[in-house]
Design an enzyme around this catalytic site. Sequence first.
Site, PDB file in Angstrom:
ATOM      1  N   TRP A 129       0.838  -1.207   0.000  1.00  0.00           N
ATOM      2  CA  TRP A 129       0.000   0.000   0.000  1.00  0.00           C
ATOM      3  C   TRP A 129       0.869   1.252   0.000  1.00  0.00           C
ATOM      4  O   TRP A 129       1.827   1.346   0.759  1.00  0.00           O
ATOM      5  CB  TRP A 129      -0.879  -0.002   1.247  1.00  0.00           C
ATOM      6  CG  TRP A 129      -1.580   1.287   1.528  1.00  0.00           C
ATOM      7  CD1 TRP A 129      -1.034   2.402   2.105  1.00  0.00           C
ATOM      8  CD2 TRP A 129      -2.941   1.603   1.246  1.00  0.00           C
ATOM      9  NE1 TRP A 129      -1.988   3.380   2.202  1.00  0.00           N
ATOM     10  CE2 TRP A 129      -3.164   2.920   1.685  1.00  0.00           C
ATOM     11  CE3 TRP A 129      -4.011   0.891   0.677  1.00  0.00           C
ATOM     12  CZ2 TRP A 129      -4.405   3.549   1.571  1.00  0.00           C
ATOM     13  CZ3 TRP A 129      -5.245   1.517   0.572  1.00  0.00           C
ATOM     14  CH2 TRP A 129      -5.438   2.829   1.013  1.00  0.00           C
ATOM     15  N   ASN A 184       0.187   5.587   0.267  1.00  0.00           N
ATOM     16  CA  ASN A 184      -0.667   6.778   0.190  1.00  0.00           C
ATOM     17  C   ASN A 184       0.176   8.042   0.264  1.00  0.00           C
ATOM     18  O   ASN A 184       1.075   8.181  -0.564  1.00  0.00           O
ATOM     19  CB  ASN A 184      -1.894   6.718   1.104  1.00  0.00           C
ATOM     20  CG  ASN A 184      -1.668   6.620   2.590  1.00  0.00           C
ATOM     21  OD1 ASN A 184      -1.047   5.692   3.059  1.00  0.00           O
ATOM     22  ND2 ASN A 184      -2.212   7.546   3.351  1.00  0.00           N
ATOM     23  N   ASP A 185      -0.059   8.954   1.163  1.00  0.00           N
ATOM     24  CA  ASP A 185       0.459  10.327   1.055  1.00  0.00           C
ATOM     25  C   ASP A 185       1.971  10.439   0.813  1.00  0.00           C
ATOM     26  O   ASP A 185       2.759   9.701   1.418  1.00  0.00           O
ATOM     27  CB  ASP A 185       0.214  11.085   2.366  1.00  0.00           C
ATOM     28  CG  ASP A 185      -1.177  10.910   2.905  1.00  0.00           C
ATOM     29  OD1 ASP A 185      -2.029  10.344   2.227  1.00  0.00           O
ATOM     30  OD2 ASP A 185      -1.397  11.343   4.042  1.00  0.00           O
ATOM     31  N   GLN A 219       3.657   7.199   2.770  1.00  0.00           N
ATOM     32  CA  GLN A 219       2.888   6.301   3.633  1.00  0.00           C
ATOM     33  C   GLN A 219       2.863   4.931   2.973  1.00  0.00           C
ATOM     34  O   GLN A 219       2.433   4.795   1.816  1.00  0.00           O
ATOM     35  CB  GLN A 219       1.477   6.855   3.816  1.00  0.00           C
ATOM     36  CG  GLN A 219       1.425   8.198   4.542  1.00  0.00           C
ATOM     37  CD  GLN A 219       1.490   8.025   6.040  1.00  0.00           C
ATOM     38  OE1 GLN A 219       0.497   7.679   6.675  1.00  0.00           O
ATOM     39  NE2 GLN A 219       2.665   8.263   6.632  1.00  0.00           N
ATOM     40  N   SER A 223       1.265  10.759   8.459  1.00  0.00           N
ATOM     41  CA  SER A 223       1.955  11.747   7.611  1.00  0.00           C
ATOM     42  C   SER A 223       2.741  12.803   8.375  1.00  0.00           C
ATOM     43  O   SER A 223       2.404  13.160   9.505  1.00  0.00           O
ATOM     44  CB  SER A 223       0.950  12.422   6.693  1.00  0.00           C
ATOM     45  OG  SER A 223       0.633  11.519   5.673  1.00  0.00           O
ATOM     46  N   ARG A 252      -3.743  15.665  13.354  1.00  0.00           N
ATOM     47  CA  ARG A 252      -2.631  14.982  12.688  1.00  0.00           C
ATOM     48  C   ARG A 252      -2.128  15.760  11.469  1.00  0.00           C
ATOM     49  O   ARG A 252      -2.800  16.639  10.967  1.00  0.00           O
ATOM     50  CB  ARG A 252      -3.053  13.587  12.246  1.00  0.00           C
ATOM     51  CG  ARG A 252      -4.172  13.554  11.236  1.00  0.00           C
ATOM     52  CD  ARG A 252      -4.367  12.132  10.703  1.00  0.00           C
ATOM     53  NE  ARG A 252      -5.431  12.081   9.721  1.00  0.00           N
ATOM     54  CZ  ARG A 252      -6.688  11.767   9.985  1.00  0.00           C
ATOM     55  NH1 ARG A 252      -7.056  11.486  11.210  1.00  0.00           N
ATOM     56  NH2 ARG A 252      -7.592  11.746   9.024  1.00  0.00           N
ATOM     57  N   ASP A 253      -0.980  15.350  11.002  1.00  0.00           N
ATOM     58  CA  ASP A 253      -0.301  15.882   9.815  1.00  0.00           C
ATOM     59  C   ASP A 253       0.332  17.237  10.150  1.00  0.00           C
ATOM     60  O   ASP A 253      -0.208  17.990  10.938  1.00  0.00           O
ATOM     61  CB  ASP A 253      -1.245  16.000   8.608  1.00  0.00           C
ATOM     62  CG  ASP A 253      -2.013  14.713   8.347  1.00  0.00           C
ATOM     63  OD1 ASP A 253      -1.508  13.655   8.762  1.00  0.00           O
ATOM     64  OD2 ASP A 253      -3.108  14.778   7.754  1.00  0.00           O
ATOM     65  N   GLU A 301      -6.720  17.794   6.377  1.00  0.00           N
ATOM     66  CA  GLU A 301      -5.585  16.874   6.402  1.00  0.00           C
ATOM     67  C   GLU A 301      -4.409  17.517   5.657  1.00  0.00           C
ATOM     68  O   GLU A 301      -4.594  18.272   4.702  1.00  0.00           O
ATOM     69  CB  GLU A 301      -5.964  15.551   5.725  1.00  0.00           C
ATOM     70  CG  GLU A 301      -7.100  14.829   6.441  1.00  0.00           C
ATOM     71  CD  GLU A 301      -7.319  13.422   5.926  1.00  0.00           C
ATOM     72  OE1 GLU A 301      -7.083  12.485   6.686  1.00  0.00           O
ATOM     73  OE2 GLU A 301      -7.725  13.260   4.767  1.00  0.00           O
TER      74      GLU A 301
END
Length: 504
Positions: A40, A42-43, A59, A104, A161-162, A225
């Site tokens: 997987w 992601n960001d 990620q 992230s 978060r982030d 986000e």
Amino acid sequence: MTHDLTLPRARHEDAPKGLAERAVLDPHRPRFHFTAPGGWLNDPNGLAHWDGVYHLFYQYNPLAAAHHRIHWGHATSRDLVTWTDEPVALVPGTEGPDRDGCWSGVLVDDDGTPTLVYSGRHGERELPCVATGSPDLRSWRKDPGNPVIAAPPEGDLTAFRDHCVWQENGVWRHLVGSGIRGTGGTAFLYESEDLRDWRYVGPLLTGDAGTGTAADLDWTGTMWECVDLFRLDGTDILAFSAWDEGTTHYPLYWTGTYEGDTFVPRALHRLDYGQRYFYAPQSTRDALGRRVMFGWLQEGRDEDAMAEAGWCGVMSLPRVVTLGTDGSLVQAPVPELARLRRDAVRTGPLTVPDGVHMRLDGINGDQLDIEVTLRLAPGALARLVVRESADGSERTVIEVARAEDGTGTLRLRREASSLDPSVDTEPRYGELPLNGDGAVDLRVLVDHSALEIFANGRALAARVYPTLPDALGVAVAAAGEVAVERIDAWRMAAVFDGPRPLWP
Ligand code: DQQ
């Protein structure tokens, strides 16, 4: 300074054999966009141009094509075109605040020490954590004092978060994305001298969750986000990914003025009309002074299909972001990507008779870069068709339209992009500024399932999953008066070929 390798190397034993091998067999896997070796992605995280090397962290779940116990993958590049996989940078702890995932964050230069600021995840708790790196950025040591902020500010928050972290007059400033339930998304501002001890300043800006949807031009969701604050030509940009209880995702940005403890917004814009197909973008200023941005091109197929493929998630092509004369962002792929162009074909000028579907025989493939210059009369519409099968049963259509009142629209139609009924085929569209005389500079990059469209600086990314092996055709069509001034097309060379180790 010694750098313990916090990554338990033995863990690579856990990586399921075959994910990477399966991934390369998937016809939908892009070949010149960055993808994880398997599992997987992601960001984009920790983007930086450090000593002449571009660092792209991301990620990553190397154990399955599913969002679970997220690690930080890492790749480097000297040219933003070819990439080298680096050791996995962060692994969720066996205990501690990030035992359920290293979410992230960013990379900053703390007086020569590479330092990651990221969100540790434990259960539903998300708290800021710090890790310091070896000089080559290949091994990372988590700060024993993690989390560096013990709790979010008071209030009924949707998330915490982030990170966006920068240094200003010798003081570190830090935005953490959040949302105040019943009010709207926000970014909380903190300050610190040492990246460890943070003072809460207050919300930099708070949106209005209202009752709207992403279709409303003032919608900013219930949580922001991946906030990203940067300046371009004297205008401050606050980019964020608007999230709404997990149902809607849209990358947006405010233009305005950062005034220290607050951000005074001027206008709200859509960053990419693909919505969740260009999500959680992060940017950095490179040594050439460019603002370079990556986003995450999510999948449009279901979890079973992802698990079977052995991989999921595509990183967008790196984009240079500049400020347009109308005060909004102009986006374009980095010029370095032209190095991958092969077998140039030039066509045009062309007159496309009303209602005729004109197949461009010299241009076809699933790795393409196509540039088209169009001129549309009021009321006209032009179509560029890609990934079209010989029988026409599969095709992906990019439309640019000029209304009688002069306004323009960019639209991606995917209703026939795949015969697979399980993939997402919702259209995507947004406002298109037209140059004088209805001129449009369109650029379309096709990379198997990844599609990135740029029209007069506006961007639209998406995913398509044609099933037919001959869905490789390119065509143009028009309704009304359309002049196709030129089409330049190239086949794009592959950057990624065989299987790559899941745990480099
Ligand atoms: N993905 C991360 C979060 C972020 C979200 C988790 C955006 O930190 O808010 O993988 O896609």
